[in-house]
Design an enzyme around this catalytic site. Sequence first.
Site, PDB file in Angstrom:
ATOM      1  N   ARG A  83       0.840  -1.199   0.000  1.00 36.71           N
ATOM      2  CA  ARG A  83       0.000   0.000   0.000  1.00 36.71           C
ATOM      3  C   ARG A  83       0.868   1.239   0.000  1.00 36.71           C
ATOM      4  NH1 ARG A  83      -4.890   2.280   3.104  1.00 36.71           N
ATOM      5  NH2 ARG A  83      -4.112   4.222   3.985  1.00 36.71           N
ATOM      6  N   ARG A  92      -4.251   6.135  -3.237  1.00 38.59           N
ATOM      7  CA  ARG A  92      -3.668   4.964  -2.556  1.00 38.59           C
ATOM      8  C   ARG A  92      -3.852   3.758  -3.461  1.00 38.59           C
ATOM      9  NH1 ARG A  92      -7.097   5.716   1.607  1.00 38.59           N
ATOM     10  NH2 ARG A  92      -6.267   7.812   1.566  1.00 38.59           N
ATOM     11  N   ASP A  95      -7.106   0.269  -0.129  1.00 40.41           N
ATOM     12  CA  ASP A  95      -7.612   0.725   1.163  1.00 40.41           C
ATOM     13  C   ASP A  95      -8.715  -0.234   1.584  1.00 40.41           C
ATOM     14  OD1 ASP A  95      -7.387   3.482   2.737  1.00 40.41           O
ATOM     15  OD2 ASP A  95      -9.456   2.818   2.846  1.00 40.41           O
ATOM     16  N   ASP A  97     -11.468  -0.744   4.649  1.00 40.55           N
ATOM     17  CA  ASP A  97     -12.084  -0.170   5.851  1.00 40.55           C
ATOM     18  C   ASP A  97     -13.147  -1.133   6.378  1.00 40.55           C
ATOM     19  OD1 ASP A  97     -10.694   2.304   5.809  1.00 40.55           O
ATOM     20  OD2 ASP A  97     -12.091   3.145   4.362  1.00 40.55           O
TER      21      ASP A  97
HETATM   22  N1  LIG Z   1     -14.536   7.829  -4.173  1.00 40.15           N
HETATM   23  C1  LIG Z   1     -13.682   7.631  -3.163  1.00 40.15           C
HETATM   24  N2  LIG Z   1     -13.156   8.694  -2.512  1.00 40.15           N
HETATM   25  C2  LIG Z   1     -12.300   8.458  -1.482  1.00 40.15           C
HETATM   26  N3  LIG Z   1     -11.640   9.331  -0.649  1.00 40.15           N
HETATM   27  C3  LIG Z   1     -10.922   8.603   0.202  1.00 40.15           C
HETATM   28  S1  LIG Z   1      -9.928   9.277   1.415  1.00 40.15           S
HETATM   29  N4  LIG Z   1     -11.061   7.276  -0.030  1.00 40.15           N
HETATM   30  C4  LIG Z   1     -10.385   6.180   0.660  1.00 40.15           C
HETATM   31  C5  LIG Z   1     -11.317   5.432   1.557  1.00 40.15           C
HETATM   32  O1  LIG Z   1     -11.509   6.133   2.736  1.00 40.15           O
HETATM   33  C6  LIG Z   1     -11.942   7.155  -1.090  1.00 40.15           C
HETATM   34  C7  LIG Z   1     -12.505   6.049  -1.775  1.00 40.15           C
HETATM   35  O2  LIG Z   1     -12.260   4.866  -1.499  1.00 40.15           O
HETATM   36  N5  LIG Z   1     -13.358   6.351  -2.805  1.00 40.15           N
END
Ligand SMILES: Nc1nc2nc(S)n(CCO)c2c(=O)[nH]1
Length: 158
Positions: A83, A92, A95, A97
């Site tokens: 990562r 990234r 990710d 969660d």
């Molecule tokens: N569309 C979108 N926007 C995001 N902003 C973040 S930070 N993340 C990372 C997850 O928290 C994302 C994501 O996974 N998708």
Amino acid sequence: MNQSYLSLGSNMGDRFEMLRQAVSQLADHPAITVTRISSLYETDPVGFTDQEPFLNMVVQLETELDAFGLLDVCQEVEQNLNRKRLIRWGPRTIDLDILLYNQEILKTERLIVPHPRMYERAFVVIPLLEVNPNLEVPDVLETSGVRLWKSYGSMKEF
Ligand SMILES: Nc1nc2nc(S)n(CCO)c2c(=O)[nH]1
């Protein structure tokens, strides 16, 4: 057996391959059974908007691990996939969660469940409801400014 829902996202490198490998590593874990996966959605970045679109999905799984053990596995998968996240809300490679863990409400330094921003994120809610349209969300919804006031079985009762 415990049930959990994870949100996965990637917006760097081969996004699809990253997600495919992450789900495969979860499925290969001896204490985890992946029970449902959502479609893949291309989503506009939220938070830090000056970055590439993400691919997002949600996974339903069953596990013998407790929430912190599951978090350890998610972090191992992120490490295994090398990562890279150069800035906090930035691009990234992968990710993972934890959105929900059973009906539990956990508020710790390391882990907050249900995920505190999950209800604000279409890139989470849409695949989550695809995976389980009848999801019972814990009453933590109360803390998101949305409180159930009255429900009805049918239009007739309204
Ligand atoms: N569309 C979108 N926007 C995001 N902003 C973040 S930070 N993340 C990372 C997850 O928290 C994302 C994501 O996974 N998708």
